[in-house]
Design an enzyme around this catalytic site. Structure first.
Site, mmCIF file in Angstrom:
data_model
loop_
_atom_site.group_PDB
_atom_site.id
_atom_site.type_symbol
_atom_site.label_atom_id
_atom_site.label_comp_id
_atom_site.label_asym_id
_atom_site.label_seq_id
_atom_site.Cartn_x
_atom_site.Cartn_y
_atom_site.Cartn_z
ATOM 1 N N SER A 50 0.824 -1.194 0.000
ATOM 2 C CA SER A 50 0.000 0.000 0.000
ATOM 3 C C SER A 50 0.871 1.262 0.000
ATOM 4 O O SER A 50 1.669 1.448 -0.909
ATOM 5 C CB SER A 50 -0.963 -0.040 1.187
ATOM 6 O OG SER A 50 -1.975 0.928 1.073
ATOM 7 N N GLU A 95 -9.696 -5.262 -4.189
ATOM 8 C CA GLU A 95 -8.969 -4.281 -3.389
ATOM 9 C C GLU A 95 -9.895 -3.374 -2.582
ATOM 10 O O GLU A 95 -9.745 -3.200 -1.381
ATOM 11 C CB GLU A 95 -8.096 -3.417 -4.298
ATOM 12 C CG GLU A 95 -6.887 -4.110 -4.887
ATOM 13 C CD GLU A 95 -5.695 -4.087 -3.956
ATOM 14 O OE1 GLU A 95 -5.816 -3.568 -2.838
ATOM 15 O OE2 GLU A 95 -4.640 -4.594 -4.366
ATOM 16 N N HIS A 139 -7.906 -5.547 -0.020
ATOM 17 C CA HIS A 139 -6.650 -4.811 0.108
ATOM 18 C C HIS A 139 -5.844 -5.301 1.309
ATOM 19 O O HIS A 139 -6.348 -5.378 2.429
ATOM 20 C CB HIS A 139 -6.973 -3.326 0.282
ATOM 21 C CG HIS A 139 -5.783 -2.432 0.345
ATOM 22 N ND1 HIS A 139 -5.023 -2.138 -0.756
ATOM 23 C CD2 HIS A 139 -5.224 -1.745 1.378
ATOM 24 C CE1 HIS A 139 -4.053 -1.305 -0.410
ATOM 25 N NE2 HIS A 139 -4.150 -1.058 0.880
#
Length: 479
Positions: free
Chosen positions: A195, A321, A419
Site C-alpha cells: 500500500s 482491493e 486490500h
C-alpha cells in the site's frame, strides 16, 4: 525475547548489541538518522553515525499516528509506542556473520497516515530464518510530519517535500553501509512494500541517485502512480495551517505545535473516500508529491528512461482491493447511476459512460455500489500496476505480475480478496494467531509457504517462479 542471549555485530564505528535464540538474531531500534524533532521536524532526515556500543535489544518509537479500534478479524500484533524520535530500524538475521544473504527491506503500509516497523502481525524472525535472508524493517515518518507539503509556504530550505520517502532512502543508505555486519549482502537488496509503503518504493523510480541502493522491488497494491500535484498538496497544507492557526512563514509557531494538535488537524483535512484520495493528482490526501526536487520526475518516466532496466520488479494486487473500505463502512453506498458516473469520471473523464457500460456487460445486474467497488479496485491498483510493468518491459526490464484471489471464509466470504490480504502470505505470517482470517482454512498455510517462497526466490535470483510480464501479458493468480 524468551531464552535469549546477547549477540554483537560490529560495523564502521559501532558495535550493535542485540539478542539471539534458536530463531536467529535480532537488532532492534537502531537509529539511522538524527531525531526529526524541534528544528528538524519538517526537514529531510539528517545524517547520523552510530558510535561505540549501541543497545539494539529493544524497539524504539514508531511514527506518531492516530490509532483507531480494529475489528476482531484484523491482523494482530503486540502493539507499539509512538513518538517523533522514530527514525530507527530493526534487523532480523539467521546469524550476524559473513553469510552475505539476500537482504529484504520492508516498507510498511498505512495510507501514508499510520503503520509501524514492529509490533505488527509479522513473524520477522521466523521469516528470516526460514528463508535464510536478512530482513530490515525501518520506521519512517507518516502523516503531516512525513508528507504535508509545506515548501511553497515555508520555503524548501525549511520544509522538505516527501520526508517519509527521504527517510526510506536514508534507511537504504544505512543498509548499504552496514548490513554486511549482520550477515547480509549489500549488493543484493530487495525492497518490499504494501500500500503506501509500496507507493513510496515505486516513487523511487523517479529519484536520481538511488538505483544502486537496491536491486529488486516487490510492490503490493502500490504501483508507480498516485502522484500528487504540488498545487494540490499546497492547498491541503493551507487547510491544515488554518486548522492549527499557524500563519504561512511562521516557523516558530509550526515548530511549537503540539503533536496531538497535528494529528487532530490532519484528521480534519483528509478525505476518507477512496476515489477522492486516489484520483489523478490527489485530493485531500497525503502521498508522494511530484515536486521536482526530492522527486525529480514521474516514476513512470524514470522507468521509461531505462535507469532501472536491470532491476527486477514484481507488481501485485488483490482482486477485490476496494472491498475493505466498503466492508468497514468508510465508503458510502452509491445512490444512483449519475453518482456512479461521477465517481468513475474522477479517473476516466473522457469515457466514463463507456467504462460503466463495459462493467455492466461484464457483470450484469450488480448494484451501483458493487460497480464502483470493481471500478476503483482496478483503476487504483490493477491498471496502474500493469502500466508500471509494461513501462518497465518497454525499457528492457523484466517484471512479473500477480493477482491475489484468496477469500477468507469469514461471514460467508463478504470481505472478498481485499486490500492487504496478500501481505501476510507473501511474508509468511498467515498463522491464525497473527492473521485471524486464516483460521479454519487449511489451505492458507500452504498458500503462505508458496507465496513467501516466491519472494525468497525472487530476492535470491530475480525469478519468482512464473512467466514474466511482457508481450504475453502473463498474470499469475494466487491461489
Amino acid at each position: 525475547m524468551t531464552g535469549s542471549t546477547v549477540v554483537d555485530a560490529s560495523s564502521r564505528e559501532a558495535t550493535y548489541r542485540g539478542l539471539k535464540n534458536d530463531a536467529g538474531a535480532r537488532f532492534l531500534g537502531i537509529r539511522y538518522a538524527e531525531p526529526p524533532i524541534r528544528h528538524l521536524r519538517f526537514k529531510p532526515p539528517a545524517p547520523y553515525e552510530n558510535h561505540g556500543l549501541v543497545d539494539a535489544s529493544r524497539h524504539r518509537f514508531a511514527p506518531p499516528q492516530t490509532l483507531h479500534p480494529r475489528p476482531d478479524w484484523a491482523p494482530r500484533g503486540a502493539g507499539f509506542e509512538t513518538g517523533e524520535d522514530c527514525l530507527n530500524l530493526n534487523v532480523y538475521t539467521p546469524a550476524a556473520d559473513d553469510g552475505r544473504r539476500p537482504v529484504i527491506v520492508h516498507a510498511f503500509g498505512g495510507g501514508f497516515q499510520g503503520g509501524s516497523a514492529h509490533g505488527t502481525f509479522h513473524d520477522e524472525a521466523g521469516f528470516a530464518r526460514r528463508g535464510n535472508v536478512v530482513l530490515v524493517r525501518p520506521n519512517m515518518r507518516v502523516g503531516a510530519l512525513g508528507f504535508l507539503h509545506l515548501g511553497e509556504v515555508f520555503g524548501p530550505d525549511y520544509a522538505a517535500a516527501n520526508r517519509g520517502m527521504l527517510d526510506l532512502i536514508a534507511a537504504l543508505e544505512w543498509v548499504r553501509d552496514n548490513i554486511a555486519a549482520f550477515g547480509g549482502d549489500p549488493d543484493n537488496v530487495t525492497v518490499v512494500g504494501m500500500s503506501s509503503g509500496s507507493f513510496t518504493i515505486a516513487a523511487l523510480f523517479g529519484v536520481d541517485g538511488v538505483a544502486d541502493l537496491y536491486r529488486r522491488a516487490w510492490l503490493m497494491s502500490g504501483p508507480a502512480s498516485r502522484l500528487i500535484a504540488p498545487e494540490t498538496a499546497t492547498a491541503l497544507a493551507a487547510d491544515f495551517l488554518d486548522q492549527v492557526g499557524v500563519q504561512p512563514g511562521n516557523v516558530e509557531a509550526l515548530q511549537a505545535l503540539a503533536l496531538d494538535d497535528i494529528l487532530a488537524a490532519q484528521g480534519k483535512v483528509l478525505a476518507t473516500h477512496l476515489g477522492e484520495r486516489n484520483a489523478q493528482g490527489g485530493r485531500r490526501t497525503f502521498g508522494i508529491v511530484l515536486d521536482g526536487a526530492s522527486l525529480q520526475r514521474h516514476p513512470l518516466e524514470g522507468l521509461a528512461g531505462g535507469q532501472f532496466r536491470y532491476h527486477g520488479l514484481v507488481a501485485g494486487w488483490s482482486r477485490d482491493e476496494a472491498r475493505m473500505w466498503y466492508a468497514s463502512g468508510m465508503m458510502p453506498e452509491v445512490a444512483d447511476r449519475p453518482a456512479l458516473l461521477a465517481s468513475i469520471e474522477r479517473f476516466r473523464p473522457e469515457d466514463a459512460e463507456r467504462q460503466l457500460v463495459s462493467l455492466e456487460a461484464e457483470e450484469p445486474g450488480l448494484s451501483y455500489t458493487a460497480y464502483e467497488e470493481i471500478f476503483l479496485s482496478r483503476a487504483i491498483y490493477r491498471d496502474p500496476a500493469l502500466r508500471t510493468l509494461a513501462t518497465h518491459a518497454e525499457s528492457g526490464g523484466i517484471g512479473f505480475a500477480y493477482e491475489f484471489r484468496w477469500v477468507p471464509k469469514f461471514e460467508g466470504g463478504r470481505l472478498g480478496a481485499a486490500h492487504g490480504f496478500d501481505e501476510p502470505f507473501v511474508l509468511d505470517s498467515a498463522s491464525p494467531e497473527r492473521f485471524p482470517l486464516a483460521d479454519g482454512d487449511p489451505a492458507a498455510a500452504c498458500l503462505a509457504t508458496d507465496m513467501s517462497a516466491a519472494l525468497i526466490r525472487f530476492a535470491a535470483t530475480g525469478e519468482p517462479g512464473w512467466q514474466s510480464y511482457g508481450a504475453g501479458a502473463f498474470i499469475r493468480h494466487w491461489p
